[in-house]
Design an enzyme around this catalytic site. Structure first.
Site, PDB file in Angstrom:
ATOM      1  N   ASP A  73       0.875  -1.158   0.000  1.00  0.00           N
ATOM      2  CA  ASP A  73       0.000   0.000   0.000  1.00  0.00           C
ATOM      3  C   ASP A  73       0.923   1.222   0.000  1.00  0.00           C
ATOM      4  O   ASP A  73       2.119   1.104   0.267  1.00  0.00           O
ATOM      5  CB  ASP A  73      -0.878  -0.038   1.261  1.00  0.00           C
ATOM      6  CG  ASP A  73      -1.638   1.242   1.480  1.00  0.00           C
ATOM      7  OD1 ASP A  73      -2.330   1.693   0.554  1.00  0.00           O
ATOM      8  OD2 ASP A  73      -1.516   1.815   2.579  1.00  0.00           O
ATOM      9  N   ASP A  75      -0.167   5.050   1.090  1.00  0.00           N
ATOM     10  CA  ASP A  75      -0.400   6.026   2.157  1.00  0.00           C
ATOM     11  C   ASP A  75      -0.345   5.391   3.539  1.00  0.00           C
ATOM     12  O   ASP A  75      -1.054   4.415   3.816  1.00  0.00           O
ATOM     13  CB  ASP A  75      -1.752   6.707   1.945  1.00  0.00           C
ATOM     14  CG  ASP A  75      -1.824   7.406   0.600  1.00  0.00           C
ATOM     15  OD1 ASP A  75      -0.890   8.158   0.282  1.00  0.00           O
ATOM     16  OD2 ASP A  75      -2.806   7.200  -0.134  1.00  0.00           O
TER      17      ASP A  75
END
EC number: 3.1.3.2
Length: 239
Positions: A73, A75
């Site tokens: 991922d 963020d």
């Protein structure tokens, strides 16, 4: 005991597979364990009920395995990108979170404001470890896509990625986990993320989901609770 658990979850699943934000919504899956937010953990230390793991332990469990595809991922996992999200809220919807549904915000974030995202130390350590192994690295984010983006080049530069794959912008949905199809399509074996949906998306795709702690000062609230699915959580990965 913690190291044994890591061996079982990573090694056994890889053996089989090699043979054959609350504001950025995703489907909710009921917790199976007691989880702890990064804020709680800074106050109470590391409870034994959480399956803690270090980068060195992950590398040890992968030792002897051929190079594979791994995913991250973006963020709060490899980048502390709250500065851009904070700015977006002030500019586009200071009184609510409607900016997350505004394409103008995503265009700013993806095409300009990424330069204000701060690389996390854990991202550097994990990516360096996987590059040393020769693994193929993918980034799958729940952000909405834009016609332009600097995220791919930014990640390549700040983490020194030699063979960079274009970032996948999967968007988000309240009814389906949008990352799962991409994890499956790229045959990703291990996926790292800070959100509950990162762990469940990985598992739904037949991959191992490993939790990276969300920074306590992230604008993405509430802070996710680490270990609520019995997943492995990387020690001190909030930084």
């Amino acid at each position: 005991m913690k190291k044994t658990f890591t061996a079982i979850t990573i090694s056994s699943l890889l053996a089989l597979s090699l043979v054959s934000s609350s504001v950025m919504a995703a489907p909710k899956v009921p917790a199976t364990e007691t989880g702890y937010s990064t804020i709680q953990l800074t106050q109470m230390g590391q409870p034994k009920s959480v399956h803690w793991v270090t980068v060195d332990q992950i590398a040890q469990q992968l030792k002897g395995k051929p190079p594979m595809a791994v995913g991250f991922d973006v963020d709060d996992t490899v980048l502390f990108s709250s500065p851009g999200f904070y700015r977006g809220k002030q500019v586009f919807s200071p009184n609510n979170f409607s900016y997350l549904k505004d394409q103008k915000f995503w265009d700013k974030m993806n095409c300009e404001w990424e330069k204000f995202s701060i690389p996390k130390q854990i991202g550097k350590e994990l990516i360096a470890m996987h590059q040393k192994r020769g693994d193929d690295i993918y980034f799958i984010t729940g952000r909405d896509p834009s016609k332009c983006e600097i995220t791919t080049q930014y990640l390549k530069d700040v983490f020194g990625i030699k063979h960079m794959n274009k970032v996948i912008f999967a968007s988000s949905s309240k009814t389906t986990n949008t990352k799962t199809p991409y994890i499956k399509a790229e045959n990703i074996k291990v996926y790292y993320g800070d959100a509950d949906s990162d762990i469940t998306a990985a598992r739904d795709a037949g991959a191992v989901g490993i939790r990276v702690m969300r920074p306590a000062n992230s604008t993405n609230r509430p802070i996710a609770k680490n270990g609520i699915y019995g997943e492995e959580v990387i020690v001190n990965s909030q930084y």
